[in-house]
Design an enzyme around this catalytic site. Sequence first.
Site, mmCIF file in Angstrom:
data_model
loop_
_atom_site.group_PDB
_atom_site.id
_atom_site.type_symbol
_atom_site.label_atom_id
_atom_site.label_comp_id
_atom_site.label_asym_id
_atom_site.label_seq_id
_atom_site.Cartn_x
_atom_site.Cartn_y
_atom_site.Cartn_z
ATOM 1 N N HIS A 42 5.135 1.267 -4.057
ATOM 2 C CA HIS A 42 4.639 2.076 -5.173
ATOM 3 C C HIS A 42 3.204 2.514 -4.870
ATOM 4 C CE1 HIS A 42 3.198 -2.008 -5.915
ATOM 5 N NE2 HIS A 42 2.140 -1.415 -6.447
ATOM 6 N N HIS A 125 -2.664 5.118 -1.915
ATOM 7 C CA HIS A 125 -2.022 4.501 -0.759
ATOM 8 C C HIS A 125 -0.804 3.704 -1.209
ATOM 9 C CE1 HIS A 125 -4.298 1.130 -2.366
ATOM 10 N NE2 HIS A 125 -3.472 0.332 -1.682
#
Length: 196
Positions: A42, A125
């Site tokens: 995620h 990220h």
Amino acid sequence: MKLFVAIVPPRSALQELAAAVRPLHALPQAAALRWTALPTWHLTLAFLGQVDDGTLPELERGLAAVAAGQPEFELRLGGGGRFGDRALWAGVGGDTAALARLAGATTEAVGRVGIGTDDHPFTGHLTLARSSVPRDSRDRGPRRPGAADLGPLADALAGFRGEPWPTGALRLMDSQSIGAGRHYETTAAWTLPPRG
């Protein structure tokens, strides 16, 4: 509950990334890492930590308002990087300005209900692996003794560029310990309105 707010890329984008990451597991540095699993991948917008159940209704109203005020935008996974010798990550491309705005609005909404978040600048990220070497406050050098050099792993991802995908939904997620690993469960989600 131990909560965070995130965007979860579609399965097709995660599978593209998984195919690019698979060869990294054979590199010598990989043995010193704890690799995250595709079902847990995620993009964290804000980490909230332990949240009292009584705070949830107000928190959810705030996050619903954030989602309603941000039209969907396009992202793609691509490239790679590292946080020192602590974590290896896949980068994010596309409308990263919209992603940063969404992260900022999320942090503000969380703060309004009295929940603090970390004060690190937002870096979009997706964490792929973490060092298996424990942190020690005495380690001040560029690399902790025994920690893997993550540079070659990050470099190996430099050419990866996934297909673009629409952001879809803002998710409030619960982080649960299961054995030695983690399981993330969506407790609430709000669809971002279509562009236009």
